[in-house]
Design a protein around this motif. Structure first.
Motif, short mmCIF file in Angstrom:
data_model
loop_
_atom_site.label_atom_id
_atom_site.label_comp_id
_atom_site.label_asym_id
_atom_site.label_seq_id
_atom_site.Cartn_x
_atom_site.Cartn_y
_atom_site.Cartn_z
N GLY A 1 52.48 26.79 36.96
CA GLY A 1 51.44 25.87 35.78
C GLY A 1 50.36 26.13 37.36
N VAL A 2 50.33 26.24 38.02
CA VAL A 2 49.65 25.84 39.22
C VAL A 2 49.25 27.75 39.47
CG1 VAL A 2 49.37 24.83 41.44
CG2 VAL A 2 49.90 23.15 40.00
N VAL A 3 47.62 27.96 39.65
CA VAL A 3 46.80 28.74 39.94
C VAL A 3 47.15 28.66 42.14
CG1 VAL A 3 45.85 31.31 40.18
CG2 VAL A 3 46.08 29.87 38.08
N GLU A 4 48.15 29.59 42.67
CA GLU A 4 47.46 29.36 43.70
C GLU A 4 48.05 30.57 44.87
OE1 GLU A 4 50.90 29.88 45.70
OE2 GLU A 4 51.51 30.30 43.34
N GLY A 5 48.31 30.84 45.99
CA GLY A 5 48.35 32.17 46.54
C GLY A 5 48.97 32.82 45.42
N ARG A 6 50.60 33.07 45.85
CA ARG A 6 51.47 34.13 44.65
C ARG A 6 50.64 34.45 43.69
NH1 ARG A 6 56.85 31.31 46.18
NH2 ARG A 6 55.87 29.81 44.61
N THR A 7 50.44 32.90 43.22
CA THR A 7 49.91 33.22 41.45
C THR A 7 48.67 34.42 41.28
OG1 THR A 7 50.88 31.53 40.86
CG2 THR A 7 49.68 32.82 39.00
N TRP A 8 47.80 34.21 42.59
CA TRP A 8 46.69 35.08 42.28
C TRP A 8 46.65 36.13 42.75
CZ3 TRP A 8 42.08 33.82 40.87
CH2 TRP A 8 41.30 32.96 41.16
#
Length: 122
Positions: free
Chosen positions: A99-106
């Motif tokens: 649920g954390v938006v970080e590099g891979r999720t972006w």
């Protein structure tokens, strides 16, 4: 003489609902083309409780996904609905559903998989 019948959008939607989760969720449009809350280079780490323009960008990008998941309000508040949708998108891409938006999720928000057969949580 045989007539061809055109399906109305309601008929297509009804057929999709009747078929249920066997249909993939697909990215409806090129993400980012209509999302201009922040530049694509601005990708802070975001999670539950975050607020601001970057959260609106996440919400807008996640709305490029078609299918069953609900459209998120682009209100800039990272609440429960945003977290659930991000977790689902992460699962669809083989990422940990943090649920954390970080590099891979972006990256996957800007470059989504063509389809996802993972059912959206009810």
């Amino acid at each position: 003489m045989r007539r061809n019948r055109l399906l109305t959008p309601a008929a297509v939607l009804g057929a999709a609902v009747a078929l249920g989760p066997a249909l993939p969720h697909t990215a409806a449009a090129t993400p980012g083309q209509n999302c201009s809350y922040v530049t694509s280079g601005y990708q802070p780490t975001l999670g539950y409780g975050a607020t601001g323009a970057a959260v609106s960008q996440v919400q807008c990008l996640s709305n490029a996904w078609g299918g069953q998941p609900p459209r998120l309000a682009t209100d800039g508040v990272y609440g429960t609905a945003t977290q659930r949708k991000i977790e689902w998108i992460q699962t669809c891409h083989g990422l940990p559903a943090s649920g954390v938006v970080e590099g891979r999720t972006w990256h996957v928000l800007y470059h989504p998989a063509l389809d996802c057969y993972v059912p959206y949580p009810s």
